[in-house]
Design a protein around this motif. Sequence first.
Motif, PDB file in Angstrom:
ATOM      1  N   LEU A 130      -4.673  14.551   8.002  1.00  0.00           N
ATOM      2  CA  LEU A 130      -3.744  15.210   7.067  1.00  0.00           C
ATOM      3  C   LEU A 130      -3.136  14.181   6.117  1.00  0.00           C
ATOM      4  O   LEU A 130      -3.081  14.383   4.897  1.00  0.00           O
ATOM      5  CB  LEU A 130      -2.640  15.925   7.861  1.00  0.00           C
ATOM      6  N   GLY A 131      -2.707  13.056   6.676  1.00  0.00           N
ATOM      7  CA  GLY A 131      -2.123  11.982   5.862  1.00  0.00           C
ATOM      8  C   GLY A 131      -3.131  11.418   4.872  1.00  0.00           C
ATOM      9  O   GLY A 131      -2.782  11.130   3.726  1.00  0.00           O
TER      10      GLY A 131
ATOM     11  N   ALA B  30      -3.553  13.964   2.091  1.00  0.00           N
ATOM     12  CA  ALA B  30      -2.374  13.886   1.219  1.00  0.00           C
ATOM     13  C   ALA B  30      -2.460  12.649   0.319  1.00  0.00           C
ATOM     14  O   ALA B  30      -2.279  12.731  -0.896  1.00  0.00           O
ATOM     15  CB  ALA B  30      -1.105  13.831   2.069  1.00  0.00           C
ATOM     16  N   GLY B  31      -2.780  11.523   0.936  1.00  0.00           N
ATOM     17  CA  GLY B  31      -2.867  10.262   0.204  1.00  0.00           C
ATOM     18  C   GLY B  31      -3.981  10.268  -0.834  1.00  0.00           C
ATOM     19  O   GLY B  31      -3.808   9.747  -1.937  1.00  0.00           O
TER      20      GLY B  31
ATOM     21  N   LEU C  48      -5.128  12.915  -2.437  1.00  0.00           N
ATOM     22  CA  LEU C  48      -4.708  13.769  -3.554  1.00  0.00           C
ATOM     23  C   LEU C  48      -3.669  13.084  -4.445  1.00  0.00           C
ATOM     24  O   LEU C  48      -3.829  13.040  -5.663  1.00  0.00           O
ATOM     25  CB  LEU C  48      -4.149  15.091  -3.028  1.00  0.00           C
TER      26      LEU C  48
ATOM     27  N   SER D 120       0.764   2.641   9.405  1.00  0.00           N
ATOM     28  CA  SER D 120       0.157   3.918   9.022  1.00  0.00           C
ATOM     29  C   SER D 120      -0.942   3.680   8.000  1.00  0.00           C
ATOM     30  O   SER D 120      -0.676   3.356   6.837  1.00  0.00           O
ATOM     31  CB  SER D 120       1.234   4.853   8.453  1.00  0.00           C
TER      32      SER D 120
ATOM     33  N   PRO E 254      -2.941   5.853   6.403  1.00  0.00           N
ATOM     34  CA  PRO E 254      -2.887   6.660   5.175  1.00  0.00           C
ATOM     35  C   PRO E 254      -1.858   6.130   4.170  1.00  0.00           C
ATOM     36  O   PRO E 254      -2.131   6.076   2.976  1.00  0.00           O
ATOM     37  CB  PRO E 254      -2.468   8.051   5.681  1.00  0.00           C
ATOM     38  N   ILE E 255      -0.674   5.746   4.647  1.00  0.00           N
ATOM     39  CA  ILE E 255       0.386   5.273   3.738  1.00  0.00           C
ATOM     40  C   ILE E 255      -0.038   3.966   3.064  1.00  0.00           C
ATOM     41  O   ILE E 255       0.146   3.788   1.857  1.00  0.00           O
ATOM     42  CB  ILE E 255       1.732   5.099   4.491  1.00  0.00           C
TER      43      ILE E 255
ATOM     44  N   MET F 185      -2.949  18.303  -8.981  1.00  0.00           N
ATOM     45  CA  MET F 185      -3.384  17.570  -7.793  1.00  0.00           C
ATOM     46  C   MET F 185      -2.182  16.934  -7.086  1.00  0.00           C
ATOM     47  O   MET F 185      -2.093  16.931  -5.860  1.00  0.00           O
ATOM     48  CB  MET F 185      -4.380  16.468  -8.173  1.00  0.00           C
ATOM     49  N   PHE F 186      -1.270  16.384  -7.890  1.00  0.00           N
ATOM     50  CA  PHE F 186      -0.118  15.670  -7.329  1.00  0.00           C
ATOM     51  C   PHE F 186       0.775  16.610  -6.512  1.00  0.00           C
ATOM     52  O   PHE F 186       1.199  16.263  -5.412  1.00  0.00           O
ATOM     53  CB  PHE F 186       0.668  15.001  -8.463  1.00  0.00           C
TER      54      PHE F 186
ATOM     55  N   ILE G  18      -0.050  19.437  -5.003  1.00  0.00           N
ATOM     56  CA  ILE G  18      -0.724  19.806  -3.742  1.00  0.00           C
ATOM     57  C   ILE G  18      -0.626  18.642  -2.752  1.00  0.00           C
ATOM     58  O   ILE G  18      -0.310  18.820  -1.580  1.00  0.00           O
ATOM     59  CB  ILE G  18      -2.204  20.188  -3.990  1.00  0.00           C
ATOM     60  N   GLY G  19      -0.887  17.418  -3.245  1.00  0.00           N
ATOM     61  CA  GLY G  19      -0.825  16.226  -2.395  1.00  0.00           C
ATOM     62  C   GLY G  19       0.557  15.998  -1.803  1.00  0.00           C
ATOM     63  O   GLY G  19       0.690  15.681  -0.618  1.00  0.00           O
ATOM     64  N   ILE G  20       1.588  16.168  -2.637  1.00  0.00           N
ATOM     65  CA  ILE G  20       2.969  15.967  -2.170  1.00  0.00           C
ATOM     66  C   ILE G  20       3.322  16.995  -1.093  1.00  0.00           C
ATOM     67  O   ILE G  20       4.002  16.678  -0.116  1.00  0.00           O
ATOM     68  CB  ILE G  20       3.970  16.058  -3.366  1.00  0.00           C
ATOM     69  N   PHE G  21       2.815  18.215  -1.249  1.00  0.00           N
ATOM     70  CA  PHE G  21       3.027  19.251  -0.239  1.00  0.00           C
ATOM     71  C   PHE G  21       2.413  18.819   1.100  1.00  0.00           C
ATOM     72  O   PHE G  21       3.026  18.973   2.166  1.00  0.00           O
ATOM     73  CB  PHE G  21       2.430  20.583  -0.717  1.00  0.00           C
ATOM     74  N   LEU G  22       1.215  18.227   1.046  1.00  0.00           N
ATOM     75  CA  LEU G  22       0.565  17.749   2.279  1.00  0.00           C
ATOM     76  C   LEU G  22       1.334  16.570   2.889  1.00  0.00           C
ATOM     77  O   LEU G  22       1.470  16.459   4.105  1.00  0.00           O
ATOM     78  CB  LEU G  22      -0.893  17.348   2.003  1.00  0.00           C
ATOM     79  N   TRP G  23       1.862  15.664   2.036  1.00  0.00           N
ATOM     80  CA  TRP G  23       2.686  14.545   2.526  1.00  0.00           C
ATOM     81  C   TRP G  23       3.912  15.074   3.279  1.00  0.00           C
ATOM     82  O   TRP G  23       4.339  14.498   4.282  1.00  0.00           O
ATOM     83  CB  TRP G  23       3.187  13.663   1.374  1.00  0.00           C
TER      84      TRP G  23
ATOM     85  N   TYR H  19       2.862  16.083   6.602  1.00  0.00           N
ATOM     86  CA  TYR H  19       2.573  14.847   7.351  1.00  0.00           C
ATOM     87  C   TYR H  19       3.874  14.226   7.868  1.00  0.00           C
ATOM     88  O   TYR H  19       3.957  13.813   9.026  1.00  0.00           O
ATOM     89  CB  TYR H  19       1.833  13.867   6.425  1.00  0.00           C
TER      90      TYR H  19
ATOM     91  N   LEU I 298       5.108  13.393  11.667  1.00  0.00           N
ATOM     92  CA  LEU I 298       5.495  12.027  12.032  1.00  0.00           C
ATOM     93  C   LEU I 298       6.978  11.919  12.377  1.00  0.00           C
ATOM     94  O   LEU I 298       7.445  10.873  12.816  1.00  0.00           O
ATOM     95  CB  LEU I 298       5.188  11.075  10.861  1.00  0.00           C
TER      96      LEU I 298
END
Lengths: 84, 84
Positions: free
Chosen positions: A7-8, A11-12, A14, A59, A61-62, B42-43, B45-50, B53, B57
């Motif tokens: 998932l990370g 996200a990363g 995208l 991490s 992904p980060i 894209m950004f 959608i990505g931020i939503f996944l972060w 995440y 965590l």
Amino acid sequence: MDYVTILGLAAGTLTTVAFLPQVTKAWRTKSTKDISLVMFIMFCIGIFLWLIYGIFLKSLPIILANAITLILALTILILKIKFR
Amino acid sequence: MDYVTILGLAAGTLTTVAFLPQVTKAWRTKSTKDISLVMFIMFCIGIFLWLIYGIFLKSLPIILANAITLILALTILILKIKFR
């Protein structure tokens, strides 16, 4: 690799790849007047701190996402200063 | 609060607040032609996944930063579509 890491990484991927169309657009049009200079200065410093944070958290992904995002965001910052 | 969390909060504050000057610039100039539409789709959608995440965590900096960044990035996306 566990689901949270995947998932990370998604996200990363995208939030990192997202900057690529902005780089190509600025490069192609040679116009960056609508892009905020202050945004990209603050953003580059912030991404650098996220990178350090990711190293502390171990991490993957980060670390990966922010290393590449830093390169792309710095490129946009340079194009912004170059083309204004 | 430990130093790593403070570092993460500093990183998150910068990469979040960074979008504010872009919001105000787009709002003020009513011009967003140099901003990449694909980037902000894209950004967001990505931020939503972060955000998801960060919840997995249990990372306060990742959750806070991405929740606010999502609101700001969505605002830029709306302004981009509105003003083109």
